[in-house]
Write a protein that holds these residues in place. Structure first.
Motif, PDB file in Angstrom:
ATOM      1  N   LYS A  94      -9.259  -1.001   8.754  1.00 14.96           N
ATOM      2  CA  LYS A  94      -9.171  -0.441   8.979  1.00 14.96           C
ATOM      3  C   LYS A  94      -8.273   0.060   7.625  1.00 14.96           C
ATOM      4  CE  LYS A  94      -8.669   2.688  12.135  1.00 14.96           C
ATOM      5  NZ  LYS A  94     -10.054   3.623  11.411  1.00 14.96           N
ATOM      6  N   PRO A  95      -8.540   1.017   6.489  1.00 11.78           N
ATOM      7  CA  PRO A  95      -7.714   1.679   5.442  1.00 11.78           C
ATOM      8  C   PRO A  95      -5.757   1.832   5.886  1.00 11.78           C
ATOM      9  CG  PRO A  95      -8.776   2.860   5.160  1.00 11.78           C
ATOM     10  CD  PRO A  95      -9.030   2.292   6.674  1.00 11.78           C
ATOM     11  N   GLY A  96      -5.175   0.220   5.506  1.00 14.99           N
ATOM     12  CA  GLY A  96      -3.769  -0.423   5.983  1.00 14.99           C
ATOM     13  C   GLY A  96      -3.807  -0.204   8.338  1.00 14.99           C
ATOM     14  N   GLY A  97      -5.195  -1.290   8.718  1.00 16.17           N
ATOM     15  CA  GLY A  97      -4.681  -1.213   9.377  1.00 16.17           C
ATOM     16  C   GLY A  97      -6.031  -2.475   9.884  1.00 16.17           C
ATOM     17  N   SER A 115       0.077 -14.453   9.245  1.00 19.47           N
ATOM     18  CA  SER A 115      -0.797 -16.469   9.654  1.00 19.47           C
ATOM     19  C   SER A 115       0.098 -17.780   8.853  1.00 19.47           C
ATOM     20  CB  SER A 115      -2.922 -16.777   8.249  1.00 19.47           C
ATOM     21  OG  SER A 115      -3.278 -15.742   9.161  1.00 19.47           O
ATOM     22  N   ASN A 116       0.698 -17.450   7.363  1.00 23.42           N
ATOM     23  CA  ASN A 116       2.026 -18.244   6.599  1.00 23.42           C
ATOM     24  C   ASN A 116       2.770 -17.914   8.343  1.00 23.42           C
ATOM     25  OD1 ASN A 116       2.640 -15.795   5.948  1.00 23.42           O
ATOM     26  ND2 ASN A 116       3.194 -16.854   4.141  1.00 23.42           N
ATOM     27  N   VAL A 126      -4.170  -9.924   2.630  1.00 23.72           N
ATOM     28  CA  VAL A 126      -3.178 -10.409   3.896  1.00 23.72           C
ATOM     29  C   VAL A 126      -3.944 -10.686   5.081  1.00 23.72           C
ATOM     30  CG1 VAL A 126      -1.333 -11.395   4.650  1.00 23.72           C
ATOM     31  CG2 VAL A 126      -1.250  -9.649   2.816  1.00 23.72           C
ATOM     32  N   ASP A 127      -3.764 -12.426   4.920  1.00 23.27           N
ATOM     33  CA  ASP A 127      -4.284 -12.991   6.477  1.00 23.27           C
ATOM     34  C   ASP A 127      -3.256 -12.713   7.445  1.00 23.27           C
ATOM     35  OD1 ASP A 127      -7.000 -13.079   5.433  1.00 23.27           O
ATOM     36  OD2 ASP A 127      -6.579 -15.375   4.934  1.00 23.27           O
ATOM     37  N   SER A 166      -7.690  -7.122   6.206  1.00 23.31           N
ATOM     38  CA  SER A 166      -8.145  -5.926   5.713  1.00 23.31           C
ATOM     39  C   SER A 166      -8.248  -5.246   4.475  1.00 23.31           C
ATOM     40  CB  SER A 166      -7.571  -4.079   6.475  1.00 23.31           C
ATOM     41  OG  SER A 166      -7.370  -3.077   6.024  1.00 23.31           O
ATOM     42  N   THR A 167      -9.424  -5.453   3.526  1.00 26.36           N
ATOM     43  CA  THR A 167      -9.415  -5.327   2.412  1.00 26.36           C
ATOM     44  C   THR A 167      -9.489  -3.867   1.696  1.00 26.36           C
ATOM     45  OG1 THR A 167     -11.338  -5.124   1.964  1.00 26.36           O
ATOM     46  CG2 THR A 167     -11.017  -7.259   2.129  1.00 26.36           C
ATOM     47  N   LEU A 168      -9.417  -3.128   2.577  1.00 26.86           N
ATOM     48  CA  LEU A 168      -9.475  -1.908   2.253  1.00 26.86           C
ATOM     49  C   LEU A 168      -7.842  -1.251   2.299  1.00 26.86           C
ATOM     50  CD1 LEU A 168     -11.639  -0.250   5.322  1.00 26.86           C
ATOM     51  CD2 LEU A 168     -12.342  -0.376   2.684  1.00 26.86           C
TER      52      LEU A 168
END
Length: 437
Positions: free
Chosen positions: A187-190, A214-215, A239-240, A266-268
């Motif tokens: 989702k956008p930002g989530g 993830s890191n 970001v993963d 999220s790529t949005l």
């Protein structure tokens, strides 16, 4: 002949490419098998460590508890013994004193009886007076054996049986956690996280969701409750993140093992309000807007047209102020300055009193009044797409607005195709705070 050779070469090239692709697929499956084997080996090693540490701690704790209980019981024995002996000691002192007095009186009496005639009368007189004073017929009371404590230890032999049964049934080894993450939806930002129960015998009461970058490898709680999905907000784009979930069985206090971590991203572009508009204060991520006590008014728009058809746009009311029928929450085709509400053309919105407006006209259907904690959702899908903008086409959107478990559905006809839409809000009195995601 050349054509035949060329055909053979082409067939050979295709076979080589097919073999190369086949090899890549097999290598990918080998890597998958390696990861599966690694998961089994590492989880088994970790489980052994957990079991050994747990039972080592348990033995130490049990030994400590048994020692403490033994000391406590021995202290009880000492206390009862001392308390019970004290009156016997006092009685013994009294009797010993009486024995000494009687012995002394006996010696005086024998001396008086055996003395000469001149002194015998005086000695006998003194002895008789002393004997009457001592009250030789008064004896101290000595308790019988049934009247004094007889200490013993009452030990329940069934404790060992109970403990043995508890130990034999303590702990279980599961081949997989009872719940697993089923789906991650950006989702956008989530990210919306959904999970499911995979153990039919496990009866869950609560779920617990954690996440981390993830890191980072440092998980933190983000949700505890009975629902089986949750929207994790404040997610940085591209970001993963790792997500894991566990459950607590009905009537139990301990949590189950964690699910296999799943990675989501999220790529949005996150939804953000436009900064700088007087009358509204924004959070650091610009996804929360607060109507302050400034006299300036107007519509607060999104920073960019980040709402796309097929998504769900959600407004959550964090705090409320005084309502006004001109208040609005909704989406629009374009930003138009000079308006103090989204109750205008090329916009659909809901007022805080539940009234729904389409292009500035109020619908007959109405939703519940917006209160603190309310969520207002907008879902849109394209019904039909006309000609392109250059050809004067129009677009019909099927709009669903939901609020407090009720919704209205209608078609919104636009005179142009819209790939994305702005969202906005307007409040006429301070105190309203709204989160968008």
């Amino acid at each position: 002949m050349e054509l035949e050779v060329e055909a053979l070469l082409q067939e050979a090239r295709e076979s080589i490419e097919a073999a190369r692709s086949y090899s890549r697929e097999l290598q990918q499956r080998l890597r998958g098998l390696h990861q599966a084997r690694k998961q089994i080996k590492e989880s088994a090693a970790l489980t052994r460590d957990v079991l050994e540490q747990h039972f080592s701690d348990l033995k130490g704790t049990l030994q400590k508890l048994l020692d403490e209980r033994l000391v406590s019981l021995l202290q009880e024995v000492d206390a009862i013994e001392q308390e019970s002996i004290k009156p016997l000691d006092e009685c013994q002192k009294l009797i010993e004193h009486g024995v000494n007095t009687a012995d002394e009186l006996l010696r005086e009496g024998e001396s008086a009886v055996q003395g000469g005639v001149e002194e015998q009368n005086e000695k006998l007189s003194n002895f008789t007076k002393k004997a009457l004073h001592i009250q030789l017929d008064s004896l101290p009371e000595v308790p019988s054996l049934v009247e004094v404590p007889c200490l013993s230890a009452q030990l329940d032999d069934t404790l060992l049986t109970t403990v043995r049964n508890q130990i034999f049934n303590h702990g279980t080894v599961a081949s997989r956690p009872p719940v697993q993450i089923e789906e991650l939806v950006e989702k956008p930002g989530g990210i919306t996280v959904r999970w499911c129960k995979v153990d039919d015998d496990f009866i869950p009461k609560d779920y617990r969701l954690q996440y981390c970058k993830s890191n980072a490898n440092h998980f933190e709680d983000v949700y505890v409750g009975s629902e089986m999905e949750f929207i994790v907000l404040h997610i940085d784009p591209n970001v993963d993140y790792q997500f894991r979930v566990c459950a607590r069985g009905d009537g139990r206090e301990e949590w189950s093992p964690w699910s296999v971590p799943q990675i989501g991203c999220s790529t949005l572009v996150p939804h953000e309000w436009t900064p700088g508009l007087g009358g509204y204060s924004l959070s650091s991520r610009r996804n929360i807007a607060l109507r302050n006590d400034s006299n300036s008014c107007g519509v607060l728009y999104s920073r960019a047209p980040t709402y796309f058809c097929g998504q769900t746009l959600t407004f959550r009311i964090e705090t409320v102020g005084q309502p006004d029928k001109r208040d609005s929450l909704g989406v629009c085709v374009e930003q138009q300055n000079g308006y103090n509400s989204l109750q205008r053309d090329k916009a659909v919105c809901i007022s805080t009193n539940g009234a729904v407006f389409v292009n500035g006209k109020e619908m007959t259907n109405q939703l519940p009044t917006v209160t603190s904690g309310s969520t207002v959702t907008f879902d849109m899908e394209v019904v039909n797409l006309g000609l392109s903008n250059n050809e004067g086409g129009n677009c019909k959107l099927r709009v669903t607005i939901g609020s407090n478990n009720r919704e209205v559905v209608f078609d919104w006809v636009l005179d142009q195709s819209c790939g994305s839409l702005y969202f906005g809000c307007s409040f006429f009195y301070p105190g309203w705070k709204v989160l968008v995601f």
